[in-house]
Design a protein around this motif. Structure first.
Motif, PDB file in Angstrom:
ATOM      1  N   GLY A  12      21.255  61.222  25.377  1.00  5.03           N
ATOM      2  CA  GLY A  12      21.523  61.915  24.117  1.00  5.03           C
ATOM      3  C   GLY A  12      21.259  60.993  22.928  1.00  5.03           C
ATOM      4  N   THR A  13      20.665  61.559  21.884  1.00  9.61           N
ATOM      5  CA  THR A  13      20.486  60.795  20.644  1.00  9.61           C
ATOM      6  C   THR A  13      20.837  61.691  19.462  1.00  9.61           C
ATOM      7  N   ILE A  14      21.427  61.088  18.462  1.00 10.98           N
ATOM      8  CA  ILE A  14      21.737  61.828  17.227  1.00 10.98           C
ATOM      9  C   ILE A  14      21.260  60.974  16.056  1.00 10.98           C
ATOM     10  N   PHE A  15      20.341  61.505  15.263  1.00 14.22           N
ATOM     11  CA  PHE A  15      19.980  60.812  14.014  1.00 14.22           C
ATOM     12  C   PHE A  15      19.372  61.775  13.009  1.00 14.22           C
ATOM     13  N   LEU A  16      19.494  61.428  11.750  1.00 15.41           N
ATOM     14  CA  LEU A  16      18.927  62.274  10.696  1.00 15.41           C
ATOM     15  C   LEU A  16      17.413  62.111  10.650  1.00 15.41           C
ATOM     16  N   ALA A  17      16.914  60.919  11.029  1.00 15.27           N
ATOM     17  CA  ALA A  17      15.459  60.709  11.116  1.00 15.27           C
ATOM     18  C   ALA A  17      15.202  59.838  12.331  1.00 15.27           C
ATOM     19  N   GLY A  18      14.223  60.225  13.169  1.00  8.69           N
ATOM     20  CA  GLY A  18      13.889  59.479  14.371  1.00  8.69           C
ATOM     21  C   GLY A  18      13.130  58.198  14.039  1.00  8.69           C
ATOM     22  N   PRO A  19      12.931  57.331  15.072  1.00 10.73           N
ATOM     23  CA  PRO A  19      12.274  56.034  14.844  1.00 10.73           C
ATOM     24  C   PRO A  19      10.941  56.117  14.078  1.00 10.73           C
ATOM     25  N   PRO A  20      10.034  57.099  14.382  1.00  9.09           N
ATOM     26  CA  PRO A  20       8.762  57.091  13.637  1.00  9.09           C
ATOM     27  C   PRO A  20       8.963  57.295  12.132  1.00  9.09           C
ATOM     28  N   LEU A  21       9.896  58.197  11.797  1.00 10.48           N
ATOM     29  CA  LEU A  21      10.134  58.482  10.374  1.00 10.48           C
ATOM     30  C   LEU A  21      10.806  57.289   9.684  1.00 10.48           C
ATOM     31  N   VAL A  22      11.721  56.630  10.409  1.00  9.30           N
ATOM     32  CA  VAL A  22      12.385  55.447   9.848  1.00  9.30           C
ATOM     33  C   VAL A  22      11.340  54.381   9.530  1.00  9.30           C
ATOM     34  N   ALA A  69       8.164  54.835   8.955  1.00  8.62           N
ATOM     35  CA  ALA A  69       7.336  55.260   7.821  1.00  8.62           C
ATOM     36  C   ALA A  69       8.092  55.105   6.499  1.00  8.62           C
ATOM     37  N   ALA A  70       9.389  55.392   6.520  1.00 12.09           N
ATOM     38  CA  ALA A  70      10.163  55.397   5.268  1.00 12.09           C
ATOM     39  C   ALA A  70      10.560  53.995   4.810  1.00 12.09           C
ATOM     40  N   THR A  71      11.004  53.164   5.755  1.00 16.09           N
ATOM     41  CA  THR A  71      11.565  51.856   5.349  1.00 16.09           C
ATOM     42  C   THR A  71      10.877  50.665   6.018  1.00 16.09           C
TER      43      THR A  71
END
Ligand code: COA
Length: 531
Positions: free
Chosen positions: A208-218, A220-222
């Motif tokens: 199970g994983t819970i996040f507002l943005a997954g690793p690819p988006l993280v 790309a964003a930061t």
């Protein structure tokens, strides 16, 4: 109570209907069989090789052994999206855990990663609506990639779109309706709010994983590089963030914890067990449902196959006889039945209004057996005020305080659909038989109306209209109405809660009566805040 006497014998018509209806039922089961396994074999293999149980297995493990599961809208999205979304990628239904009725909402990750198209959202929200009206704790088995991105314009921004799911959770929690999540897979972006807004949440280790943005988006964003487990896995959420409360080793362990949570909830009253079966076998229904669109037999023949000991205490039998009303018990539970026995006249609508008031007075739930072509039309009836009499019945229904539910056993056309508790009148449940039809009017009638309009237009302009053009209009309309009037068209779009085999009607009605007997609790203020 008075026992109904069947007048139908096993005659030629009965046998003809039985034979024809056998095909209808086979077609229904074939359709169900195409969706029962969920996604394609490749997706199922990938899913199970990860050590995950399938959505249906998860539900089976959660429920009490040999207890019934009232599954809803199994054929949602059927015949749409090139059939790439069996059951709209989500299973919903009511089952028993430690003897308590619960609503289950389980994503099927083998169907496009458990993502949401419009029908998935409609089905999820409908399950929540039923849970809220009937005071059912909700168990969300979460395994979803969130919104199906190519369809975002149809599922994201409007009132009853994705965000409504979390709004509903919050409102239900505030009413004391428990919200429990088991995170068994992905739970991304908006989807993260399902566990985050639950009263109690379980998450499966390394799955199970819970996040507002997954690793690819993280990334790309930061620019931060992080694995899914490190970002929002089970350990993180149970030891560091507090987004989840229980860490489970695997699906089976998580389900066991969930059962323990439900066990700790307050008890509900249990249904009576001693009742008599109907005097006539329920599979007689296959011989009674008329094949080839012929008229239905006397509706009491159907009622005699549904009620305990075939008993029926009929109300106002001699008045407004095209609507049959009366009290009965189904598996020991009292119910007021309103059943069509022909076109609705003023008298039948007045009788219906009176009966709805009686049921409210006595606090008895109502079952509508809908088979209605509409209200009687014509000068005589309009002069007599059929519109105001129909309005009385609709008004009584719309303001009914006792719960009611509907089974469309034949046709459902025009204003008759409203007076007999169609979807717009918020019956607690609405099921259809496979032979049912639903549209604003019948195909032939609609074609006639449109042809008359065309002819009138041509006449007003002093033009000729050729017979071939009229024939082509007729063919097109009839074909369109035939397709759109099918119960499968309806159920694919969630205009109902599912199609049921007529022989399961008594069991379904009994289950619904148990479910709706859960009293609504007073609003207790806020829901549970996650700390
Ligand atoms: N929108 C559209 N399609 C999606 C999707 C999404 N959000 N998430 C997954 N899919 C589709 C994939 O394209 C694939 O389709 P295919 O079978 O036609 O090839 C199918 O779902 C299965 O996805 P896949 O990645 O192969 O499965 P998986 O089990 O390894 O991973 C997820 C599933 C959900 C964890 C992963 O696909 C994912 O992270 N998706 C994106 C989640 C996301 O960012 N959502 C935000 C939206 S609110």
């Amino acid at each position: 109570m008075f026992q109904l006497e069947s007048k139908i014998t096993n005659n030629e018509d009965f046998q003809y209907n039985q034979e024809k209806n056998q095909y209808l039922i086979e077609d229904y089961w074939n359709k169900l069989n195409t969706v029962i396994n969920g996604g394609d074999p490749k997706a199922i293999k990938k899913h199970t090789e990860r050590g995950k149980l399938l959505a249906r297995q998860r539900i089976e493990l959660l429920l009490d052994k040999n207890s019934p599961f009232l599954e809803l809208s199994q054929l949602a999205a059927n015949g749409q999206y090139k059939d790439a979304f069996p059951s709209a990628g989500i299973l919903t239904g009511i089952g028993k855990v430690h003897g308590k009725d619960v609503m289950i909402v389980a994503n099927d990750a083998t169907v496009k990663g458990g993502t949401y198209i419009a029908e998935t959202i409609k089905k999820h929200i409908r399950a929540q609506e039923i849970a809220e009206q009937n005071y059912l704790p909700c168990i969300y088995m979460v395994d979803s990639g969130g919104i199906f991105l190519p369809e975002q314009a149809k599922v994201f921004a409007d009132k009853n779109d994705f965000g409504r799911i979390f709004f509903n959770q919050s409102r239900m929690s505030a009413k004391g309706i428990s919200q429990i999540s088991i995170v068994m897979g992905s739970c991304t972006a908006g989807g993260a709010y399902v566990p985050a807004m639950s009263d109690e949440t379980i998450i499966v280790k390394e799955q199970g994983t819970i996040f507002l943005a997954g690793p690819p988006l993280v990334k790309a964003a930061t620019g931060e590089e992080v694995s899914a487990e490190e970002l929002g896995g089970g350990f993180v959420h149970t030891h560091i963030s507090g987004v989840a409360d229980h860490l489970a080793d695997n699906d089976t362990h998580a389900i066991h914890i969930c059962r323990n949570i439900i066990e700790s909830l307050p008890e509900k009253k249990r249904a009576e067990n001693n009742f008599l079966a109907p005097k006539y076998p329920i599979d007689d229904l296959y011989g009674l449902i008329p094949a080839d669109g012929k008229p239905f037999p006397d509706i009491r023949e159907i009622i005699a196959r549904l009620t305990d000991n075939s008993e029926f205490h009929e109300f106002k039998k001699e008045y407004g006889s095209t609507l049959v009303t009366g009290f009965a018990k189904i598996q020991g539970q009292k119910v007021g039945i309103l059943a069509n026995n022909g076109i609705l006249f003023s008298e039948s609508a007045l009788k219906g209004t009176h009966f709805i008031q009686l049921c409210n007075e006595r606090n008895i739930p109502m079952l509508f057996l809908q088979n209605i072509t509409g209200f009687m039309v014509g000068k005589e009836y309009e002069h007599k005020g059929i519109a105001k009499d129909g309005a009385k019945m609709v008004n009584a229904l719309a303001n009914s305080k006792v719960p009611y539910f509907t089974i469309i056993i034949g046709g459902s056309y025009g204003a008759g659909n409203y007076a007999m508790a169609g979807r717009a009148y918020e019956p607690r449940f609405l099921f259809m038989w496979p032979n049912a039809r639903i549209s604003v009017m019948g195909a032939k009638q609609a074609a006639e109306v449109l042809i008359t309009i065309k002819k009138d237009q041509a006449k007003a302009l002093n033009q000729d209209i050729n017979a071939e053009e009229l024939e082509s209009i007729r063919d097109q309309i009839v074909k369109k109405y035939e397709e759109e009037g099918s119960p499968y068209y309806s159920t694919s779009r969630l205009w109902d809660d599912g199609i049921i085999d007529p022989v399961s009607t008594r069991d379904v009605v009994a289950r619904v009566l148990q479910i709706i007997s859960n009293a609504n609790k007073e609003n207790i203020g806020y829901g549970v805040f996650r700390m």
